[in-house]
Design an enzyme around this catalytic site. Sequence first.
Site, PDB file in Angstrom:
ATOM      1  N   CYS A  28       0.868  -1.168   0.000  1.00  0.00           N
ATOM      2  CA  CYS A  28       0.000   0.000   0.000  1.00  0.00           C
ATOM      3  C   CYS A  28       0.910   1.224   0.000  1.00  0.00           C
ATOM      4  CB  CYS A  28      -0.971  -0.002   1.182  1.00  0.00           C
ATOM      5  SG  CYS A  28      -0.188   0.094   2.784  1.00  0.00           S
ATOM      6  N   ILE A  29       0.426   2.341   0.434  1.00  0.00           N
ATOM      7  CA  ILE A  29       1.190   3.572   0.252  1.00  0.00           C
ATOM      8  C   ILE A  29       2.360   3.701   1.223  1.00  0.00           C
ATOM      9  CG2 ILE A  29      -0.092   5.094   1.817  1.00  0.00           C
ATOM     10  CD1 ILE A  29      -0.082   7.127  -0.580  1.00  0.00           C
TER      11      ILE A  29
END
Length: 648
Positions: A28-29
């Site tokens: 994810c980020i």
Amino acid sequence: MAKDFQALAQDIIDHVGGEANIVDLRHCITRLRFRLRDDNLADTDYLKKRDGIVTVVQSSNQYQVVIGNDVPYVYEAISQIIPLDEEGSSETNEQASEGNLLNRFIDLLSGLFQPLLGALAATGIIKGIMALLVAFGLSQESGFYQVMNAVGDGFFQFLPMALAVTAARRFKLNVFVALAVSAAFLHPALPGLVESEPLYTLFAGTPIESAVHATFLGLPIILPPAGNYYSTVIPIIFAIWLASKINHWVKSWMPRVVEGTLAPVVTLLIATPVSLLVIGPIATWLSSLVGWLFTSLATFSPILFGALLLGAWQLLVIFGLHWGLIPIGILQLTEGGASDILGITILSTFSVLGLLVAIAIRSKEDKTKNLAASAAVPALFGITEPAVYGILLPMKKVFAVAIILNTLVGAVIGYFRAYAYTAGGLGIFALGRFIHPEDGITQNFWVAAVAMLVLTLLGLIAGFLIKIPRIQEEENSSAELTPQAQEELARDAAKQEILASPVTGAIHRLEDLSDEVFASGAMGKGIAIEADEGTIYAPSRATITSVFPTGHALGLTTENGTELLIHVGLDTVELKGEGFEKLVQEGDSVEAGQALLRFDRELIRSRGYETVIPIVVTNSQEMTDVLLTLEDHVDRGDYLLTVLHNGN
């Protein structure tokens, strides 16, 4: 020195138990999300201490290695060492825009224009400077003028090609195919078609009267009055949309072995003539009608028109609604050569400038004085976000004064009709907008110049007459501090950055979240919001530094260097983009209040995920402190947090 992501990637693989222990990997980020065959084979203690890794979290049957903003580079390095499929890194599906047709169209225009505005403003400033020089005697025949005028005017003239690029990204069309379509609209042969006597005239006596000079297989070729689409907006947007639909259809049946060569050929053969014969004329008629409508409104009541437009402008900026008016102003400019929308709205910053100067002088709070003084400088050049979010919104009555002053002066401006003859140029640089390209400095210029001065003076006078409220927490009076302490306070105040809430909702503390990474502060200091709405807006002017492919999180860096992570929900990466719509992309420059992403709260909840939104300053370790709001609930645009920069 550049970071060695390859070494870090290999180290992570080795210490999660090796390639054989990895079932799959997504990211994810901020973190790598492993599914391991046996978590006991992973050396968690080593990884937690390893430089380049923030921490390790074992949650939801995942072994999560938290990297921070560099996670895409680490993931890419890992993918070069071990084979990874596309699972977990798929792009989001394009979601339908929310709201009615008008709102969706305004959102579309906003998104397409936003990447261009920096260049548009820069070239507009150059055009304004050249207009000033001509007004003071520079010959338009000189080589200097011709070269610099090309610098200032070229981008605006070939605006359709720039819009083709942003539209191609939005509608998922090859950018060079889009440029080929736009090039046809700008081809120098088109103006020659309107030089002959017209064959006949369509819609004579109406706002959309059209002379037909030539035909294409018996169909009328209807062109703008000048015969070209220089600087136009609407035609190219719809042309690229049509080309994207045709291209998608062609690829659906064309054999892949010839698709790369023949798909663009078929797309251009269909999309370009249809665009020139149908979309171009319709868009031209719509543009004419829009110009006629605003001209009629201004004619009906120019005083009301000016009052409402100037009075409401700063509010429109806060909610991001001003982007819908900017393209209309450009339409006025391209249709008639002058725009009262682009002329009137640019004046709204000067009442704010006057109020800021008064606040900087009169405020009893050292931090507020310094903040107002620092915000006054960009306000002089047309940038009011620091003032609006840092001063005017906390001082609601002062903001109301600015709106009242703009409304009153706007009525007078509406009566005298201040027109802009060029686009771009903000604040004091906007004076060049009001110089007539042929007549030079006329009454129009002096109306704008006097309005700027009057609004600034009225703001200054009002700021001395009204009470300046306190917006800082109660502290010891500066009179009780030593001169050295007072100097340190002033220096600290000048380093602060106030950020607004990107969404309306209830406030939660990070430490109360169920996600250990956010709750522990490993990603940085911040706050969380349980949103009441499904759209995230920019908390300040910033650059988008990362947008996760699934659309559930994004990173942005403010002009002052604050790195911010906005993460919608917890573990929502598992939704693989379902329920999310990205409105920006990496590298975009965004304005305060601009919509960044949309999300479906009910869908997220129905899938069992929390919808709380952590908002984290990921470079907190570089800051002196991050101060959080004490409110239990905030509205979008309210004060959320203050970042104290250390000045290094």
